[in-house]
Design a protein around this motif. Structure first.
Motif, mmCIF file in Angstrom:
data_model
loop_
_atom_site.group_PDB
_atom_site.id
_atom_site.type_symbol
_atom_site.label_atom_id
_atom_site.label_comp_id
_atom_site.label_asym_id
_atom_site.label_seq_id
_atom_site.Cartn_x
_atom_site.Cartn_y
_atom_site.Cartn_z
ATOM 1 N N GLU A 8 0.817 -1.084 0.102
ATOM 2 C CA GLU A 8 -0.071 0.084 -0.042
ATOM 3 C C GLU A 8 0.974 1.297 0.024
ATOM 4 O O GLU A 8 0.418 2.234 -0.772
ATOM 5 C CB GLU A 8 -0.905 -0.067 1.086
ATOM 6 C CG GLU A 8 -2.015 -0.959 1.097
ATOM 7 C CD GLU A 8 -2.969 -1.028 2.480
ATOM 8 O OE1 GLU A 8 -4.170 -1.590 2.169
ATOM 9 O OE2 GLU A 8 -2.398 -1.023 3.407
ATOM 10 N N THR A 9 1.993 1.209 0.662
ATOM 11 C CA THR A 9 2.843 2.380 0.854
ATOM 12 C C THR A 9 3.293 2.585 -0.438
ATOM 13 O O THR A 9 3.538 3.875 -0.987
ATOM 14 C CB THR A 9 3.981 2.146 1.820
ATOM 15 O OG1 THR A 9 3.438 2.022 3.205
ATOM 16 C CG2 THR A 9 4.766 3.158 1.986
ATOM 17 N N MET A 43 12.641 8.504 1.793
ATOM 18 C CA MET A 43 12.911 8.132 0.200
ATOM 19 C C MET A 43 11.894 9.014 -0.526
ATOM 20 O O MET A 43 12.237 9.621 -1.829
ATOM 21 C CB MET A 43 13.107 6.669 -0.022
ATOM 22 C CG MET A 43 14.314 6.236 0.652
ATOM 23 S SD MET A 43 14.455 4.269 0.785
ATOM 24 C CE MET A 43 14.152 4.053 -1.201
ATOM 25 N N ILE A 44 10.430 8.520 0.098
ATOM 26 C CA ILE A 44 9.316 9.161 -0.730
ATOM 27 C C ILE A 44 9.389 10.764 -0.871
ATOM 28 O O ILE A 44 9.319 11.250 -1.832
ATOM 29 C CB ILE A 44 8.084 8.275 0.005
ATOM 30 C CG1 ILE A 44 7.976 7.237 -0.437
ATOM 31 C CG2 ILE A 44 6.851 9.220 -0.402
ATOM 32 C CD1 ILE A 44 6.896 6.354 0.449
ATOM 33 N N LEU A 102 10.299 0.808 -4.675
ATOM 34 C CA LEU A 102 9.861 1.164 -3.075
ATOM 35 C C LEU A 102 9.502 0.112 -2.382
ATOM 36 O O LEU A 102 9.717 -0.025 -1.237
ATOM 37 C CB LEU A 102 8.902 2.576 -3.284
ATOM 38 C CG LEU A 102 9.422 3.911 -3.515
ATOM 39 C CD1 LEU A 102 8.187 4.789 -3.853
ATOM 40 C CD2 LEU A 102 10.163 4.272 -2.376
ATOM 41 N N TYR A 103 8.658 -0.448 -3.136
ATOM 42 C CA TYR A 103 8.269 -2.022 -2.242
ATOM 43 C C TYR A 103 9.315 -2.671 -1.916
ATOM 44 O O TYR A 103 9.450 -2.989 -0.678
ATOM 45 C CB TYR A 103 7.149 -2.880 -3.078
ATOM 46 C CG TYR A 103 6.786 -3.935 -2.698
ATOM 47 C CD1 TYR A 103 5.825 -4.005 -1.372
ATOM 48 C CD2 TYR A 103 7.443 -5.389 -3.357
ATOM 49 C CE1 TYR A 103 5.436 -5.281 -1.051
ATOM 50 C CE2 TYR A 103 6.966 -6.551 -2.689
ATOM 51 C CZ TYR A 103 5.788 -6.366 -1.633
ATOM 52 O OH TYR A 103 5.718 -7.508 -1.098
ATOM 53 N N ASP A 104 10.270 -3.075 -2.865
ATOM 54 C CA ASP A 104 11.381 -3.918 -2.433
ATOM 55 C C ASP A 104 12.149 -3.195 -1.400
ATOM 56 O O ASP A 104 12.714 -3.998 -0.418
ATOM 57 C CB ASP A 104 12.158 -4.030 -3.722
ATOM 58 C CG ASP A 104 11.540 -4.902 -4.904
ATOM 59 O OD1 ASP A 104 10.893 -5.569 -4.651
ATOM 60 O OD2 ASP A 104 12.130 -4.746 -6.179
ATOM 61 N N VAL A 136 18.481 -1.301 -4.428
ATOM 62 C CA VAL A 136 17.561 -0.526 -5.178
ATOM 63 C C VAL A 136 18.616 0.816 -5.213
ATOM 64 O O VAL A 136 18.445 1.311 -6.275
ATOM 65 C CB VAL A 136 16.378 -0.390 -4.384
ATOM 66 C CG1 VAL A 136 15.500 0.963 -5.014
ATOM 67 C CG2 VAL A 136 15.392 -1.505 -4.352
ATOM 68 N N HIS A 137 19.317 1.186 -4.352
ATOM 69 C CA HIS A 137 19.781 2.504 -4.428
ATOM 70 C C HIS A 137 21.034 2.316 -5.475
ATOM 71 O O HIS A 137 21.131 3.579 -6.481
ATOM 72 C CB HIS A 137 20.617 2.801 -2.972
ATOM 73 C CG HIS A 137 19.645 3.154 -1.992
ATOM 74 N ND1 HIS A 137 19.963 3.395 -0.836
ATOM 75 C CD2 HIS A 137 18.534 3.929 -2.246
ATOM 76 C CE1 HIS A 137 18.944 3.596 0.077
ATOM 77 N NE2 HIS A 137 18.173 4.217 -0.809
#
Length: 200
Positions: A66-67, A135-136, A164-166, A177-178
């Motif tokens: 959801e986030t 991050m968001i 973002l999920y990962d 991810v970064h």
């Protein structure tokens, strides 16, 4: 295409409604960073209808899914505001529907000398944190900068949702991810052109 990516793609296209965008939902998304905020409720009907049951919160605290999906919807809503053309596209799409990842778009912007330092500063701050809220927030600023300079570029917000999920599954995954984001942002295709030129 990952599961979160597929869901986000579906939600964004549902909000676009073939050029007749759901303005109330997009306005609600732009108005708050939090899915539990009252303004975000305008997005719930479309978003919740497309999530798998296991992606939904059981205790009122947003799940990782959801986030991530809501953040991507909000990014898209920020970018779409005031635009008559669809600003979302998938990297898997055909020519008309083709998008690029956010950091490739930012890399293009970085090639402008007057923007490089400010962008580098924001990207470094983003890559230094594994906290999803931070991050968001950083991504929101970067998307606002991109919109102000190249508003019609198509960005793959579904792919960003998957990232973002990962990134929420611990610091090691966040660092992976970064690294992908850093590669997309800092890699310079002029290097490849130079190498190819030497081969000839």
């Amino acid at each position: 295409m990952g599961k979160i990516e597929k869901v986000t793609d579906k939600v964004i296209r549902s909000l676009w409604r073939d050029g007749n965008p759901d303005k109330a939902a997009l306005s609600g998304a732009r108005g708050t960073t939090s899915l539990v905020n009252r303004q975000a409720q305008a997005v719930w009907p479309v978003m919740m209808a497309n999530l798998d049951k296991k992606m939904l919160s059981q205790d009122g605290r947003p799940t990782y899914a959801e986030t991530a999906v809501y953040a991507a919807i909000r990014f898209y809503a920020i970018h779409q505001q005031g635009q008559s053309q669809f600003v979302y596209g998938s990297i898997h799409g055909d020519d008309e529907d083709k998008g690029i990842n956010l950091f490739e778009a930012l890399a293009r912007l970085r090639s402008q000398p007057d923007r490089k330092d400010a962008l580098d500063h924001r990207v470094k701050a983003l890559l230094a944190t594994s906290n999803v809220t931070s991050m968001i927030q950083s991504l929101s600023h970067l998307i606002s900068i991109l919109k102000s300079t190249n508003s019609l570029i198509k960005i793959d917000y579904a792919l960003l949702a998957q990232d973002l999920y990962d990134a929420q599954f611990g610091i090691d995954v966040a660092n992976q991810v970064h690294l992908r984001w850093g590669q997309q942002y800092y890699w310079n295709n002029k290097n490849e052109e130079t190498t190819e030129g030497k081969k000839d």
